[in-house]
Design an enzyme around this catalytic site. Sequence first.
Site, PDB file in Angstrom:
ATOM      1  N   ASP A  95       0.772  -1.771  -0.034  1.00 58.68           N
ATOM      2  CA  ASP A  95       0.083  -0.596  -0.396  1.00 58.68           C
ATOM      3  C   ASP A  95       0.834   1.287  -0.180  1.00 58.68           C
ATOM      4  O   ASP A  95       0.562   2.216   0.807  1.00 58.68           O
ATOM      5  CB  ASP A  95      -1.360  -0.475   1.576  1.00 58.68           C
ATOM      6  CG  ASP A  95      -0.184   0.554   2.758  1.00 58.68           C
ATOM      7  OD1 ASP A  95       0.729  -0.302   2.625  1.00 58.68           O
ATOM      8  OD2 ASP A  95      -0.718   0.613   3.113  1.00 58.68           O
ATOM      9  N   GLU A  96       2.336   0.987  -0.440  1.00 61.86           N
ATOM     10  CA  GLU A  96       2.971   2.588  -0.554  1.00 61.86           C
ATOM     11  C   GLU A  96       3.617   2.750  -1.757  1.00 61.86           C
ATOM     12  O   GLU A  96       4.795   1.865  -2.185  1.00 61.86           O
ATOM     13  CB  GLU A  96       3.975   2.467   0.998  1.00 61.86           C
ATOM     14  CG  GLU A  96       5.119   3.464   1.221  1.00 61.86           C
ATOM     15  CD  GLU A  96       5.328   3.407   2.265  1.00 61.86           C
ATOM     16  OE1 GLU A  96       4.925   4.199   3.464  1.00 61.86           O
ATOM     17  OE2 GLU A  96       6.477   1.964   2.435  1.00 61.86           O
TER      18      GLU A  96
END
Length: 403
Positions: A95-96
């Site tokens: 998620d990054e």
Amino acid sequence: MDAFFVSVEELFDPSLKGKPVVVGGRANERGVVSAASYAARKFGIHSAMPLRTAYKLCPQAIFVEGHRERYSEYSHRVFEVLQKFSPKVEMASIDEAYLDMSGTERLHGPPLSAANRLHELMKRSTDLNCSIGASTSRLVSKIASDQAKPNGILWIVPGQEAEFLAPLDVRKIPGVGKVTEQHLHSCGIRKVGDLAALDEDFLEERFGKWGLALAGKSKGLDAGGWFDGEVGDREDPKSISHEHTFSIDTKDRAALDAMFVRLSEMVARRLRDHHLYARTLQIKLRYSDFSTFTRSRTLDRATQIDSELADAARGLFHKAWTGAAIRLVGVYAQQLETGEGQTSLLDEGRTEKWRHALEAVDKMRGKYGDGSVSLAAGMKAAFRARVHENPENLPGKDPKKRD
DNA sequence: TCTGGGGTCCTAGGACCC
DNA sequence: TCTGGGGTCCTAGGACCC
């Protein structure tokens, strides 16, 4: 991405919106919080907290197991959006991500307007919120995106990096965890500014190589550690592993043996998916008191065959095990190579047979699920685990279960 | 509070080689 | 006879990240 796992769950069940939601497992299970909604965070719940603690803080919270496949799929959608903004994109985790925006000014304009457009397109394409940090380094951008949460954008003007970082706690620096934070505190260093003001020699003397990197980071540089190299050129994985925490600690030798076989199979399967071979095999044991031991062995020949990994794993286990009750076991493949290397003539026939058999096995697993085919010992693991956790599952009670 | 699972990187001692 | 210095590989442990 903001509260990524929770946000994806909300897309599939909008009734969760605005409620305290915890992703990670049921409230009475062994395990920790993977993600907590902002409503849950108000009760003091945060990721990595034991589920049972989260339950005590907020019994009315909704606990969900989570859906890894959904998160992977949405992670991929996120990646596709990012690719529209730069050819150099690196997913740093599920998620990054980092984007190297150099050379895109003509296309996207100045940093803030590019960030704005990315923010809007992300929402429109995925229905998910993200936060964006923009700056001259990955380190500062990461910290800026943290400060921008939730759903914000923060641009650090070139030249202002050190000023931006100075008032923040040293803990905000990626790589500074509990231990390093304590160490720094004991030296009277609390803020990033305190770090930046120190002599580099002092830091190197006190913290070694890491101290030197810290000095650079305190000034906003991508010095050392994770931020070396170009954005977006991560290659093959360096290790592949699986571990399992039993819901009840066990001394059952056959159950433990069988679990090593099952974990080895899972590791081998993924080695084959990546076309990689393991030279070193490591196991991990964790006893009831949480004391943890690892044992490893470098193999004569790199392998991706289930039974070879399983035999090595069990061998290490039997040599190391004290006989006490065990909480966790793990299997790790390391020193991964792209070929198996030199094979003796004797081994070749055997290896070839396995290769064909495993190809067929992988196909069946793809079609019918990972549990559909297993080494006999691996099946025993699944079976014993079921009985261990619920004696009702013993065969003989119900003809269907006996099958 | 009672502590998951998947990873990366670093350190340090000992064996072994030249 | 009473011990160098450099390198690489292997093994174990630990900090840290999401």
